[in-house]
Design an enzyme around this catalytic site. Structure first.
Site, mmCIF file in Angstrom:
data_model
loop_
_atom_site.group_PDB
_atom_site.id
_atom_site.type_symbol
_atom_site.label_atom_id
_atom_site.label_comp_id
_atom_site.label_asym_id
_atom_site.label_seq_id
_atom_site.Cartn_x
_atom_site.Cartn_y
_atom_site.Cartn_z
ATOM 1 N N GLU A 175 0.847 -1.188 0.000
ATOM 2 C CA GLU A 175 0.000 0.000 0.000
ATOM 3 C C GLU A 175 0.890 1.247 0.000
ATOM 4 O O GLU A 175 1.956 1.268 0.590
ATOM 5 C CB GLU A 175 -0.884 -0.008 1.252
ATOM 6 C CG GLU A 175 -1.820 1.193 1.347
ATOM 7 C CD GLU A 175 -2.614 1.231 2.646
ATOM 8 O OE1 GLU A 175 -3.693 1.835 2.649
ATOM 9 O OE2 GLU A 175 -2.140 0.652 3.649
ATOM 10 N N CYS A 186 -5.097 -3.151 3.158
ATOM 11 C CA CYS A 186 -4.838 -2.785 4.552
ATOM 12 C C CYS A 186 -6.064 -2.935 5.452
ATOM 13 O O CYS A 186 -6.457 -4.055 5.781
ATOM 14 C CB CYS A 186 -4.257 -1.372 4.606
ATOM 15 S SG CYS A 186 -3.355 -1.010 6.142
ATOM 16 N N LYS A 241 -9.402 1.346 -2.335
ATOM 17 C CA LYS A 241 -9.632 0.892 -0.960
ATOM 18 C C LYS A 241 -11.025 1.322 -0.490
ATOM 19 O O LYS A 241 -11.390 2.495 -0.583
ATOM 20 C CB LYS A 241 -8.552 1.475 -0.060
ATOM 21 C CG LYS A 241 -8.609 1.047 1.397
ATOM 22 C CD LYS A 241 -7.439 1.674 2.151
ATOM 23 C CE LYS A 241 -7.392 1.287 3.611
ATOM 24 N NZ LYS A 241 -6.224 1.902 4.286
#
Length: 284
Positions: free
Chosen positions: A41, A154, A113
Site C-alpha cells: 500500500e 490494509c 480501498k
C-alpha cells in the site's frame, strides 16, 4: 503452480525515489522466478502532511508509479500488482488505488480501498483517512490464467464480509497490500491474515510497508504469504526492504475447501433480540 512475490518497502515522500526502489525490488523478484509480484500500500508516497501529499499527486495517466509499473510488467513479462498508490481526483480528494498490470504492460484492473482507517489508538495515535481519501465502492476479482485474484487493501482486512463475498465468487487468492501501523500490526496483523485465509480457504498475499518513514510514521512490516490452511509460507522482517517468494499451488485452495466446506455450508439466518422482562420488556 507459480511463484508469487511480495515486495516490502519503506516508502518516503518522493514518488520518483520510490519508483526507483520499486523497480529494483521487482527486478530482483522476477530474477527469482516470480510471475506475480505485489508491492505494498502507498508504494508511491507515504506522506502525512496533506499539503505535501497534494504537491506530488498526479492523475492516473501522469502518475510515476503507474507508468513505471506498466513498463516493468511489459519488459519482464510478469503480472505486476501495485498494492496501491495515491491518485489525485478531480474533486480534490485522493484515491488509495491499486493497479494490476499484465505481461503485455497493459492495465488489467484497478481497485480503490473501500474501508477508511478512521481510528483513535492508544498513546495519542489518531488517523482520519476519510479526511483526505475517497473510499471505493466496488470489489473486484481478476480472472487470471493461473488463478482468480481478489483485492483488498490494509484496513479492508478487518471486514471479513469483503473476503467472503470474493471467496464465494471464486477468488482463490486475496491480496492485502498494507501499511499497517506498528501498534496495530503487533497486535493483529498475522492473526487477521491467517484468519482470512483459513475461513475462506484461499491464499493471502500481503506486501507491507515496514520501518520508520520519512514523514515520521512507523509501519509494522512482516510482509507475508499464507496458504489456505493458515500456514505462513514466507515472511519478511519488521522493517526495511525485502522480497519474499512462495510457490503457489492453486489446487491447495480447492483441497482446503473440500476438507472444510464452510463456504458451501453457510446458511441464511434471522437475528432476533430478546429483551428480558426485568429490562422493561416481555420475555420471549
Amino acid at each position: 503452480m507459480f511463484k508469487a512475490a511480495a515486495i516490502q518497502m519503506c516508502s518516503g515522500i518522493d514518488p520518483a525515489s520510490n519508483a526507483q526502489t520499486m523497480a529494483r525490488l521487482v527486478r530482483e523478484a522476477a530474477l527469482q522466478g516470480a510471475t506475480y509480484i505485489q508491492t505494498p500500500e502507498m508504494t508511491g508516497a507515504i506522506q502525512r502532511d496533506r499539503a505535501g501529499l497534494r504537491s506530488v499527486l498526479r492523475d492516473e495517466t501522469g502518475d510515476l508509479i503507474v507508468q513505471e509499473a506498466a513498463r516493468l510488467a511489459g519488459e519482464l513479462g510478469i503480472y505486476l500488482h501495485v498494492g496501491s498508490t495515491p491518485i489525485g481526483l478531480e474533486d480534490g480528494k485522493v484515491a488509495n488505488r491499486g493497479f494490476l498490470f499484465g505481461p503485455d504492460g497493459k492495465m488489467i484492473c484497478d481497485y480503490d480501498k473501500i474501508h477508511m482507517f478512521d481510528v483513535d489508538l492508544e498513546h495519542g495515535e489518531s488517523w482520519r483517512e476519510s479526511a483526505v481519501y475517497r473510499p471505493g465502492s466496488t470489489a473486484r476479482i481478476a480472472d487470471l490464467p493461473f488463478c482468480k485474484l481478489g483485492f483488498a487493501i490494509c484496513y479492508d482486512v478487518r471486514f471479513p464480509e469483503l473476503f467472503r463475498c470474493q471467496a464465494v465468487a471464486g477468488a482463490e487468492i486475496m491480496s492485502v497490500p498494507a501499511a499497517f501501523t506498528r501498534q496495530t500490526g503487533e497486535a493483529h496483523w498475522e492473526i487477521l491474515l491467517r484468519a482470512r485465509a483459513i475461513e475462506n480457504g484461499l491464499f493471502v498475499i500481503a506486501a507491507a510497508q515496514g520501518g520508520d518513514h520519512e514523514d515520521g510514521r512507523q509501519t509494522f512490516g512482516h510482509s507475508m504469504i499464507v496458504d489456505p490452511w493458515g500456514r505462513v509460507l514466507a515472511e519478511a522482517g519488521p522493517s526495511g526492504e525485502a522480497v519474499i517468494i512462495a510457490e503457489i499451488d492453486i489446487a491447495a485452495a480447492h483441497k482446503a475447501r473440500a476438507r472444510i466446506p464452510n463456504l458451501k455450508n453457510a446458511r441464511d439466518f434471522v437475528l432476533e433480540e430478546v429483551v428480558p422482562a426485568g429490562k422493561g420488556g416481555v420475555a420471549a
